[in-house]
Design an enzyme around this catalytic site. Structure first.
Site, PDB file in Angstrom:
ATOM      1  N   ASP A 173      25.677 138.371  -4.943  1.00  9.91           N
ATOM      2  CA  ASP A 173      26.526 137.218  -4.675  1.00  9.91           C
ATOM      3  C   ASP A 173      27.593 137.638  -3.670  1.00  9.91           C
ATOM      4  O   ASP A 173      27.695 138.797  -3.291  1.00  9.91           O
ATOM      5  CB  ASP A 173      27.147 136.697  -5.966  1.00  9.91           C
ATOM      6  CG  ASP A 173      27.978 137.751  -6.677  1.00  9.91           C
ATOM      7  OD1 ASP A 173      28.313 138.772  -6.048  1.00  9.91           O
ATOM      8  OD2 ASP A 173      28.282 137.564  -7.858  1.00  9.91           O
ATOM      9  N   SER A 174      28.397 136.701  -3.214  1.00 13.63           N
ATOM     10  CA  SER A 174      29.390 137.021  -2.183  1.00 13.63           C
ATOM     11  C   SER A 174      30.671 137.593  -2.759  1.00 13.63           C
ATOM     12  O   SER A 174      31.533 138.055  -2.008  1.00 13.63           O
ATOM     13  CB  SER A 174      29.736 135.757  -1.401  1.00 13.63           C
ATOM     14  OG  SER A 174      30.431 134.843  -2.228  1.00 13.63           O
ATOM     15  N   ASP A 213      31.861 131.365  -0.556  1.00  9.89           N
ATOM     16  CA  ASP A 213      32.135 129.958  -0.831  1.00  9.89           C
ATOM     17  C   ASP A 213      33.337 129.871  -1.767  1.00  9.89           C
ATOM     18  O   ASP A 213      33.769 130.865  -2.332  1.00  9.89           O
ATOM     19  CB  ASP A 213      30.916 129.269  -1.456  1.00  9.89           C
ATOM     20  CG  ASP A 213      30.592 129.838  -2.836  1.00  9.89           C
ATOM     21  OD1 ASP A 213      30.745 131.060  -3.031  1.00  9.89           O
ATOM     22  OD2 ASP A 213      30.182 129.077  -3.721  1.00  9.89           O
ATOM     23  N   GLN A 215      28.051 123.223  -2.717  1.00 10.13           N
ATOM     24  CA  GLN A 215      29.116 122.955  -3.678  1.00 10.13           C
ATOM     25  C   GLN A 215      29.375 121.448  -3.740  1.00 10.13           C
ATOM     26  O   GLN A 215      28.615 120.668  -3.210  1.00 10.13           O
ATOM     27  CB  GLN A 215      30.380 123.738  -3.298  1.00 10.13           C
ATOM     28  CG  GLN A 215      30.288 125.245  -3.535  1.00 10.13           C
ATOM     29  CD  GLN A 215      30.343 125.632  -5.009  1.00 10.13           C
ATOM     30  OE1 GLN A 215      30.510 124.793  -5.901  1.00 10.13           O
ATOM     31  NE2 GLN A 215      30.204 126.931  -5.286  1.00 10.13           N
ATOM     32  N   ASP A 229      19.819 133.436 -12.489  1.00 10.40           N
ATOM     33  CA  ASP A 229      20.409 134.665 -13.021  1.00 10.40           C
ATOM     34  C   ASP A 229      21.392 134.282 -14.107  1.00 10.40           C
ATOM     35  O   ASP A 229      21.938 133.180 -14.105  1.00 10.40           O
ATOM     36  CB  ASP A 229      21.151 135.445 -11.933  1.00 10.40           C
ATOM     37  CG  ASP A 229      22.525 134.849 -11.659  1.00 10.40           C
ATOM     38  OD1 ASP A 229      23.517 135.351 -12.215  1.00 10.40           O
ATOM     39  OD2 ASP A 229      22.618 133.854 -10.911  1.00 10.40           O
ATOM     40  N   CYS A 288       6.431 139.167 -30.941  1.00 10.17           N
ATOM     41  CA  CYS A 288       6.888 139.841 -29.723  1.00 10.17           C
ATOM     42  C   CYS A 288       6.236 141.215 -29.583  1.00 10.17           C
ATOM     43  O   CYS A 288       6.068 141.939 -30.571  1.00 10.17           O
ATOM     44  CB  CYS A 288       8.411 139.991 -29.764  1.00 10.17           C
ATOM     45  SG  CYS A 288       9.116 140.787 -28.300  1.00 10.17           S
ATOM     46  N   CYS A 315       7.487 143.560 -27.330  1.00  7.98           N
ATOM     47  CA  CYS A 315       8.400 144.449 -26.620  1.00  7.98           C
ATOM     48  C   CYS A 315       8.472 145.809 -27.335  1.00  7.98           C
ATOM     49  O   CYS A 315       8.084 145.925 -28.503  1.00  7.98           O
ATOM     50  CB  CYS A 315       9.788 143.817 -26.530  1.00  7.98           C
ATOM     51  SG  CYS A 315      10.778 143.940 -28.035  1.00  7.98           S
ATOM     52  N   CYS A 340      10.325 145.605 -30.793  1.00 10.38           N
ATOM     53  CA  CYS A 340       9.617 144.934 -31.890  1.00 10.38           C
ATOM     54  C   CYS A 340       8.374 145.699 -32.325  1.00 10.38           C
ATOM     55  O   CYS A 340       7.945 145.585 -33.485  1.00 10.38           O
ATOM     56  CB  CYS A 340       9.251 143.503 -31.479  1.00 10.38           C
ATOM     57  SG  CYS A 340      10.685 142.390 -31.433  1.00 10.38           S
ATOM     58  N   HIS A 374      14.710 143.865 -25.992  1.00 11.70           N
ATOM     59  CA  HIS A 374      14.040 142.714 -26.594  1.00 11.70           C
ATOM     60  C   HIS A 374      14.445 141.415 -25.899  1.00 11.70           C
ATOM     61  O   HIS A 374      13.581 140.579 -25.573  1.00 11.70           O
ATOM     62  CB  HIS A 374      14.362 142.609 -28.083  1.00 11.70           C
ATOM     63  CG  HIS A 374      13.966 141.293 -28.664  1.00 11.70           C
ATOM     64  ND1 HIS A 374      12.663 140.997 -29.022  1.00 11.70           N
ATOM     65  CD2 HIS A 374      14.691 140.151 -28.884  1.00 11.70           C
ATOM     66  CE1 HIS A 374      12.613 139.737 -29.452  1.00 11.70           C
ATOM     67  NE2 HIS A 374      13.827 139.211 -29.379  1.00 11.70           N
TER      68      HIS A 374
END
Length: 378
Positions: free
Chosen positions: A94-95, A148, A189, A266, A304, A306, A309, A335
């Site tokens: 990001d900026s 921004d 924006q 994100d 799951c 992962c 798990c 997880h």
């Protein structure tokens, strides 16, 4: 979007939802995509080889924090952010604007840029559009953002002023950007106001950025306003370029934003809540510190696969949290990230197979009411 190692290709559509690939100099990103947040150049508790094994294809790093420590010029001297953090896949920065504008009482905005005091030691700094680009060029991320101003979403008068700055700064960022191995995104924006969002989208589209971020949403406005503005953006932003919704990370929001043409996301939520003992499961969350799990032999999620798990019980994880063992945070973060990546894969597959609306309905029925957004500070 196709130039200098970047190419965005849409391979399937289902309604307004789309699945594609964003090719970058550091690899291919299947979209829709969720990027974990590595604020300080690291996703908290998780090394890059684990991120790769879990299926991460994009990581976000924070310009403001890395500018302050260890410094963007130092990172450049050490070979750039990819080498510095040991991650060879795509990176988005990001900026720094969101973090700077969050420094209530510590910053002063003018038409040329923003002067701010470090939250670390009070030292004085200044970001102009040109400086924000120079810092991000030093970091060397694949996807970078214009500087921004992120205003309060419900204040119309302030949004008008902020939008003029954001647009002038976007022009200056575009003129300052030199590296051809980075794609610079403009940031739309305008708060919750359709006239301002329309003006912003049209202005930035005319500048012909290779991608567009949608900023200033999930910062306290009602969800209905978030979705209304996303629908408007879907109608105004170019079909052939990637769209990035900043700071959004609940499963429900993924589905509703993808239904409105968004490609990239994100959020700090899955990693942050993990460090406080909360595990994400289909249909809600588990507080692993709860006494109810003291003798629970089950994994966090029996469906799951992962690493956590496959090996450990809720009882064991509760024990680790209760004794302050750092591995508890690591295992729960693994997880939670696995859960986010698998969800995005399922969402993408639903688009590819033409059953997105059925998937959307199933998510709405299975998950609780949409929670308020998590603060996005890493």
């Amino acid at each position: 979007m196709s130039s200098h190692g970047f190419r965005f290709t849409i391979v399937a559509r289902d309604g307004r939802a789309r699945a594609g690939f964003l090719d970058t100099p550091h690899g291919r990103i299947p979209t829709p995509c969720f990027a974990p947040v590595g604020t300080q150049g690291a996703v908290k508790t998780v090394p890059p080889w684990d991120l790769k094994a879990l299926g991460a294809t994009l990581v976000l790093a924070n310009t403001y924090h890395l500018y302050l420590r260890p410094g963007d010029e130092r990172i450049a001297r050490l070979g750039g952010l990819h080498r510095f953090m040991g991650w060879d896949g795509p990176i988005l920065t990001d900026s720094g604007g969101f973090q700077i504008f969050s420094l209530q009482g510590l910053r002063e905005v003018d038409d040329d840029g923003v002067t701010f005091r470090s939250h670390l030691d009070g030292s004085l700094h200044r970001f102009t559009p040109e400086k924000a680009i120079r810092v991000q060029e030093n970091l060397g991320a694949d996807l970078i953002m214009c500087l921004d101003e992120c205003p309060p979403p419900l204040d119309y008068a302030y949004n008008v002023k902020a939008l003029e700055r954001t647009h002038r700064w976007a022009e200056r960022c575009r003129a300052a950007h030199r590296r051809t191995d980075q794609a610079l995104f403009g940031i739309v924006q305008g708060g919750v106001f359709e006239d301002l969002r329309t003006r912003s989208a049209r202005f930035l589209v005319a500048l012909d950025f290779p991608g567009y971020a949608i900023g200033g949403l999930s910062v306290g406005e009602p969800k209905a306003d978030t979705y209304r503005i996303l629908s408007l953006m879907d109608a105004l932003l170019p079909e052939e370029k990637p769209r990035y919704l900043m700071g959004v990370g609940t499963l429900q929001d993924f589905v509703e934003a993808v239904a409105r043409g968004v490609d990239l996301f994100d959020c700090v939520m899955p990693t942050r809540v993990a460090r406080h003992g909360t595990a994400l499961i289909w249909g809600g969350r588990l507080n692993l510190r709860n006494a109810a799990y003291a003798e629970d032999p089950r994994p966090i999620d029996e469906t799951c696969e992962c690493p956590t798990c496959r090996r450990f019980s809720r009882a064991y994880l509760r024990h680790l949290f209760n004794v302050g063992e750092p591995m508890a945070m690591y295992l729960t973060t693994l997880h939670n990230l696995h859960t986010m990546f698998r969800f995005m894969e399922r969402l993408r597959q639903a688009i590819l197979e033409g059953r997105f609306e059925a998937f959307r309905t199933a998510v709405a029925e299975a998950l609780p009411a949409v929670s308020e957004p998590e603060p996005s500070d890493g």
